[in-house]
Scaffold this active site. Structure first.
Site, short mmCIF file in Angstrom:
data_model
loop_
_atom_site.label_atom_id
_atom_site.label_comp_id
_atom_site.label_asym_id
_atom_site.label_seq_id
_atom_site.Cartn_x
_atom_site.Cartn_y
_atom_site.Cartn_z
N GLY A 70 41.49 -70.78 45.25
CA GLY A 70 42.67 -70.38 44.46
C GLY A 70 42.94 -68.89 44.61
O GLY A 70 42.04 -68.11 44.93
N ASN A 130 32.02 -82.08 32.66
CA ASN A 130 32.04 -80.97 31.70
C ASN A 130 33.35 -80.91 30.92
O ASN A 130 33.36 -80.65 29.71
CB ASN A 130 31.81 -79.64 32.43
CG ASN A 130 30.37 -79.50 32.88
OD1 ASN A 130 29.47 -80.13 32.31
ND2 ASN A 130 30.14 -78.71 33.91
N TYR A 179 34.68 -85.35 49.42
CA TYR A 179 35.93 -85.28 48.66
C TYR A 179 36.26 -86.65 48.05
O TYR A 179 36.45 -86.78 46.84
CB TYR A 179 37.06 -84.84 49.58
CG TYR A 179 38.38 -84.60 48.86
CD1 TYR A 179 38.55 -83.49 48.05
CD2 TYR A 179 39.44 -85.49 49.01
CE1 TYR A 179 39.76 -83.27 47.39
CE2 TYR A 179 40.65 -85.26 48.36
CZ TYR A 179 40.80 -84.15 47.55
OH TYR A 179 42.01 -83.94 46.90
#
Ligand code: UDP
Length: 363
Positions: A70, A130, A179
């Site tokens: 990112g 999480n 993935y």
């Protein structure tokens, strides 16, 4: 406002498309994991636009990103946006009331997930767990998980266009498994926590989304082809280019994410993309060449060096069945391929110009 008019026009269009449902975000708090990524950028810009133009009371955004792929510049400065550097494979706690959680933290480019295999698994597995643990102690309106069309693997021909109920044809230990399997376990976690803890779950499966905001070095086909064509370089075409994809333009897809996020539907899983114009990669390369019109560029047939694009690894065809998203979410794939690719080319040209000017200013 973004520095690009192309992006600003897209954001205005998305906001119009979701105008009738956007009031649900008034005075709410949204936790967005992976906000500095390509898809996050458009979502955040839309939140920002809604806050400034439509909502009576703003929606607060908490953005998490570990910046592995990112980019900080994808998150605009705003009094309603809090950006926190955090890796979601570690627990995240907050005392804030959270109304929506969006899990868009992932490494969607085969080139990147091949390079960061364990980080990819951690984001899909530990990261999802999480965030669901956090969801357990909040009173959520929805938990939105970004899955992938890769959960279908290399679909058998009779399952194309692919519906949400197709189980998939997926390798658990091949080059794409880090993935694909992390998205599959991510979905399993979502529905299991949803059932046990009564958390409202929405899962979107993006099909080859492209557009402004992609990293120029993303490695996925649209970025690679368009950058190479503009720069007058060779367009790298793998596997002789007979494999097909369908491409969803990012503004249509972003409206789709919001429609899923704000939906009260009991159904949980939705394909998002474009079901029109399934195209062979060699034809996509020709289309990009034609639209860019740089005579120095040409197609080059190459073998990829990573193994994610080899025969029997790289899916042969991909096309979504969007019936469910259309009927239940009022999802619309409005942007045709040529129009979307033209917009993307315009944006990449702007970006390359800005970078050149930036470099000139430094010298
Ligand atoms: N591809 C290509 N050249 C590139 C990148 C990708 O020919 O530089 C092909 C690749 O073999 C695949 C398709 O384009 O069949 C889409 O690849 P991408 O990485 O965009 O996404 P995928 O759908 O494979 O995850």
């Amino acid at each position: 406002m973004d520095k690009s008019d192309i992006v600003n026009e897209d954001i205005r269009e998305i906001s119009c498309e979701i105008e009738d449902i956007s009031h649900n975000l008034e005075d709410k708090t949204v936790l967005l994991a992976g906000g500095a990524g390509f898809l996050g950028k458009y979502m955040i810009s839309t939140f920002d636009h809604l806050n400034k133009n439509l909502l009576k009371k703003p929606c607060n955004l908490i953005v998490l990103d570990n910046f592995i792929t990112g980019l900080r510049e994808n998150v605009p400065e705003s009094e309603n946006i809090t950006l926190i550097k955090h890796d979601i494979s570690e627990e995240f706690k907050t005392d804030e009331n959270i109304d929506y959680i969006i899990h868009a933290a992932s490494l969607a480019s085969p080139v990147f997930y091949n390079k960061f295999k364990l980080e990819t698994i951690n984001a899909g597995f530990l990261g999802t767990r999480n965030l669901l643990e956090l969801a357990k102690v909040k009173n959520l309106k929805n938990f939105l998980f970004f899955s992938s069309s890769e959960v279908y693997g290399n679909p058998l021909p009779e399952f194309i266009p692919t519906k949400e109920d197709y189980f998939g044809h997926v390798s658990c230990n091949g080059p794409r498994a880090c993935y694909d399997e992390s998205k599959r376990i991510g979905e399993t976690l979502c529905v299991s926590y949803g059932d046990i803890h009564d958390i409202p779950i929405k899962i979107v499966r993006p099909f080859n989304i492209y557009g402004p905001g992609m990293r120029l070095d993303d490695g996925r086909v649209m970025a690679n082809f368009v950058v190479a064509a503009i720069e007058g370089k060779k367009i790298p075409l793998y596997r002789r280019g007979n494999q097909t994809r369908t491409f969803g333009y990012v503004s249509d897809a972003t409206a789709g994410w919001f429609k899923a996020l704000l939906s009260n539907e009991k159904e949980r899983v939705f394909n998002i993309g474009n079901d029109d114009q399934e195209i062979k990669m060699k034809h996509l390369a020709e289309l990009v060449l034609g639209l860019v019109g740089n005579k120095s560029s040409a197609i080059e047939y190459v073998e990829d060096t990573t193994s994610v694009y080899r025969d029997n690894v790289d899916p042969d065809r991909r096309c979504p069945d969007l019936t469910k998203s259309r009927e239940l979410l009022n999802y619309k794939a409005k942007t045709n391929l040529v129009y979307g690719v033209k917009k993307f080319i315009g944006w990449v040209e702007e970006e390359l110009d800005n970078r050149r000017k930036g470099l000139e200013d430094k010298t």
